[in-house]
Enzyme design. Sequence first.
Site, PDB file in Angstrom:
ATOM      1  N   ASP A  29      -5.548   2.173  -4.293  1.00  0.00           N
ATOM      2  CA  ASP A  29      -6.814   1.950  -3.438  1.00  0.00           C
ATOM      3  C   ASP A  29      -7.276   3.102  -2.633  1.00  0.00           C
ATOM      4  O   ASP A  29      -8.234   3.307  -2.275  1.00  0.00           O
ATOM      5  CB  ASP A  29      -6.674   0.568  -2.725  1.00  0.00           C
ATOM      6  CG  ASP A  29      -5.705   0.782  -1.557  1.00  0.00           C
ATOM      7  OD1 ASP A  29      -4.811   1.594  -1.503  1.00  0.00           O
ATOM      8  OD2 ASP A  29      -5.505  -0.277  -0.877  1.00  0.00           O
TER       9      ASP A  29
ATOM     10  N   SER B 203       0.710  -1.169   0.057  1.00  0.00           N
ATOM     11  CA  SER B 203       0.056   0.055   0.057  1.00  0.00           C
ATOM     12  C   SER B 203       1.025   1.292   0.047  1.00  0.00           C
ATOM     13  O   SER B 203       1.667   1.452  -0.846  1.00  0.00           O
ATOM     14  CB  SER B 203      -1.130  -0.213   1.338  1.00  0.00           C
ATOM     15  OG  SER B 203      -1.961   1.063   1.294  1.00  0.00           O
TER      16      SER B 203
ATOM     17  N   ASP C 115      -0.697   1.312  -4.861  1.00  0.00           N
ATOM     18  CA  ASP C 115      -1.586   0.339  -5.208  1.00  0.00           C
ATOM     19  C   ASP C 115      -2.988   0.815  -5.868  1.00  0.00           C
ATOM     20  O   ASP C 115      -3.966   0.173  -5.849  1.00  0.00           O
ATOM     21  CB  ASP C 115      -1.791  -0.988  -4.527  1.00  0.00           C
ATOM     22  CG  ASP C 115      -2.306  -0.360  -3.029  1.00  0.00           C
ATOM     23  OD1 ASP C 115      -2.251   0.442  -2.663  1.00  0.00           O
ATOM     24  OD2 ASP C 115      -3.094  -1.441  -2.481  1.00  0.00           O
TER      25      ASP C 115
ATOM     26  N   ASP D   3      -2.145   6.196  -3.791  1.00  0.00           N
ATOM     27  CA  ASP D   3      -1.146   5.510  -3.197  1.00  0.00           C
ATOM     28  C   ASP D   3      -0.504   4.474  -4.398  1.00  0.00           C
ATOM     29  O   ASP D   3      -0.949   4.309  -5.414  1.00  0.00           O
ATOM     30  CB  ASP D   3      -1.352   4.901  -1.980  1.00  0.00           C
ATOM     31  CG  ASP D   3      -2.314   3.941  -1.985  1.00  0.00           C
ATOM     32  OD1 ASP D   3      -3.093   3.732  -3.047  1.00  0.00           O
ATOM     33  OD2 ASP D   3      -2.412   3.213  -0.983  1.00  0.00           O
TER      34      ASP D   3
END
Length: 570
Positions: A304, A144, A302, A300
């Site tokens: 999400d 993340s 990834d 960010d």
Amino acid sequence: MTWKSEWIKWSTHKELPSQLKKHMNEMNETEREDAFYKQLEFGTGGMRGELGVGPNRMNIYTVRKVTAGLAAYIEENGAEAKKRGVVIAYDSRHGSEEFALEAAKTLGAYGIKSYVFEELRPTPELSFAVRYLRAYAGIMITASHNPAEYNGYKVYGEDGAQLPPTAADAIITHMNKIENELVLQVKEERELLSQNLVSYIGENLDQVYLDYVKGLQLNSDETKINLHIVYTPLHGTGQTLVPQALQNAGFQHITIVDEQKNPDPNFLTVSSPNPEEAQAFQLAIQYGKETGADLLLATDPDADRLGVAVKNNSGDYVLLTGNQTGALLLHYMLSQKQEKGILADNSVMLKTIVTSELGHAIAENYGVQTVDTLTGFKYIAEKIEEYKGDKTFQFGYEESYGYLIGDFVRDKDAVQAAVMIAEAAAYYKGQELTLYDGLIQLYETYGYYKDSLTSFTLKGKDGAEQINRIVNRFREHPPAEISGAAVEKIEDYQSGKRINLLTAQQERMDLPSSNVLKFWLQDGSWFAIRPSGTEPKVKFYFGVRQGTNVESEERLKEVKASVINAVKEI
């Protein structure tokens, strides 16, 4: 198992890659103990840790071990589960592509098929792919928004949500039966391809997902054409989908931060690729000033989580908190649906227990039920599944910059959120207002809700023990008052009890057990304590509500100072 015996086992393993051998030789005694004294923890949030050698680090062997545990769990559920297979995606971090392939190679040794994205992709698309392909599980290789030295491994169930505790526990049970992760068998990629145990997926699935995102639009008017957006993927996966999703929704003036456009596992232009932090927006703000942009967006690594910055009344860019962005999204969607006559009577909004109560007030105004969940988007996804057919899901969010609009994904989705917050900004611009103006309107209507988060990072074995001491002290010796206000209620989510200190009444809370404490003060302020499940941190959340901005800011400072002083005395 002692850390020294584990050290010997790894150091004498003949097939240990040269890079890991080199790392072992460079470690001091303290580093050795921390890397070898335990297995990297796996839970409902998957596992996340520093890259390196040893069972308490992210490397090919820890990836193989958790994948073997997942494979055994899938085998338990029969031949059909194995046939449906596992979708695997990965982000831009060090080792991500390698770990994704190692996962596929391990699953292949159990005869389980993998659908592997041919290039890096966002976490929400992984969730979507599991559902769309009817796979039995999903794996996302990501840490993340953690710093560059981290990576991680998240597991998703067949509903596209992160695993519930029962499934995670089953995987842990299988992992614990593996005595030596260094000798686990894997199939090579060429074998997987020849035996049809791996398929590579990509652009075709992108288009399907983007079509679903486009279907979320509430307005398609010409105000979108006039909105100017600056977007940065912060060297992550967002570049693969966010610009295209915005274009599909009718936005034409999208400027990408060039220095942060390409994947970079070192995230060299930021100290941390976290859109919650102001430094991550420095380049985007420069671009915004040059282009006169109305809206700055950052995702960010990834993709999400979504960060948002807007112009205030002085013309300066200010970062919105996750609570503020969530409130703006919720208000925009509910108001537009009500105006169009499409807001269902049985609507529900989901938020976490540490998310601002402003969302609750907004939802109540539109006749929408609010349900609180534990921290972690898997609990929001769990409720969406539970309510299917009984309640109409409208929105789910958490204070940590995670939002979900369309339930075709079952995790937070920055792609969806980017499109919808841009649509909201265009709507306000059509009224010669900014998103900041919209936020002030909410405060004037519902009260000035102010929220904050303070984290203490405590690394290693000693740090973990200190985190436990802090939480236990508040649990066993709770404060009677905070900054002049009596503590009225204590919610202990580990015991599942809500205790009213003024009346001595107790009641059960209908939520899973979690090591979280929440304290409600008589003036309506609150604070909560939660050890992070993925980072060596203990987090303190704060919330207040006053009649004016100045009063709320002052009250927030007072409550925070009182709690932090109590922590420092532990």
